[in-house]
Write an enzyme that holds these catalytic residues in place. Sequence first.
Site, short mmCIF file in Angstrom:
data_model
loop_
_atom_site.label_atom_id
_atom_site.label_comp_id
_atom_site.label_asym_id
_atom_site.label_seq_id
_atom_site.Cartn_x
_atom_site.Cartn_y
_atom_site.Cartn_z
N SER A 243 0.82 -1.13 -0.06
CA SER A 243 -0.20 -0.13 -0.01
C SER A 243 0.95 1.37 0.05
CB SER A 243 -0.89 -0.01 1.24
OG SER A 243 -1.80 -1.20 1.28
N HIS A 308 -0.08 3.46 4.65
CA HIS A 308 -0.88 4.10 3.64
C HIS A 308 -0.62 5.50 3.67
CE1 HIS A 308 -2.87 0.28 4.64
NE2 HIS A 308 -3.63 0.53 3.56
#
EC number: 3.4.21.105
Length: 369
Positions: A243, A308
Amino acid sequence: MEPCVPRECELDPDNTGFIAVENFTSLVEHHELQLDPSKLDMLLALVQSNEEGQVCYQELIELMSSKRSSSFRRAIANGRRTLQREILLDETGLGLYKRFVRYVAYEILPCETDRRWYFHQNRLCPPPVFIAIVTIVQIIVFMCYGIMLNKWVLQTYQPDFMKSPLVYHPGHRAQVWRFFSYMFMHVGLEQLGFNALLQLMIGVPLEMVHGILRISLLYMAGVLAGSLTVSITDMRAPVVGGSGGVYALCSAHLANVVMNWAGMRCPYKLLRMILALVCMSSEVGRAVWLRFSPPLPSSGPQPSFMAHLSGAIVGISMGLLILRSYEESLQKQCSWWVIVFSFITFLLFAIFWNIFAYELLGVQIPPPP
């Protein structure tokens, strides 16, 4: 074969560094410039952008050898209003591959001149292999662990999964490769599917336009920033999934679209922007939920969501500059060195943090599997 460029003494007898418009016109009329129509249009724009109607000899050399400098881009930008050409969308009789190249140009580039340049200069070699290879390896690794564990979702709850030498775990942070290799492991099919879909849909077009070096640098910077950020802000948590790299690519592309909103010609851009933001936010929300409210009993903390966020920061900073510098040298831009210096400073801080902070703060690290 490279086109032949007339000698400078013939075009610039006074050694001024410029070609008079009369000499340039004579070259065009006698077909001595072996240029495709897009290059010829750009040279005409270059002439029109110069107040004295001259062409810089060095710019001519760079164009003939398929190179462009920032000064050439500025000249084209200044002269594009008087440039006589059709819009790229009006091109007819294109094959399947060239139609795809045109689609990529309108998806990624905000300027019609850049789109035409990319369309006519695009070559299949080298192909965009980096994102494809990363995605294939991620799928193969996930399939292997899925078969071995007989589990396809929430694999992190399996002790054998967390024993993998690819997973980043704070107890194994001395094994430096784990700060990168965690990108090949995924919590489950839903995370792998989301990441693979995004990096193929966004990463492959970006790699086609900006090249393997720049996009691989951006992706790996997001991956490294993700694991380092977790080691600083969520010190007891492991990390899995690509991610960090995916969010670096997506955030860079979305920021580039927003900053060049008027010039982007991709269809349904507002709807797609909203959909992308909703999907990315939902994935972050799912990661936060799994981190703090795990649905199943576990022997230790679940993977962190901070990768993220740090990937998105890398995309908005480093990635946006890369995407805005199409066919321009990054090394000649002061802002690029500011970003590089900032990233190196963060990297050194994270190294010292990982060496000293855990012991000084008395962090209770879960025993490594």
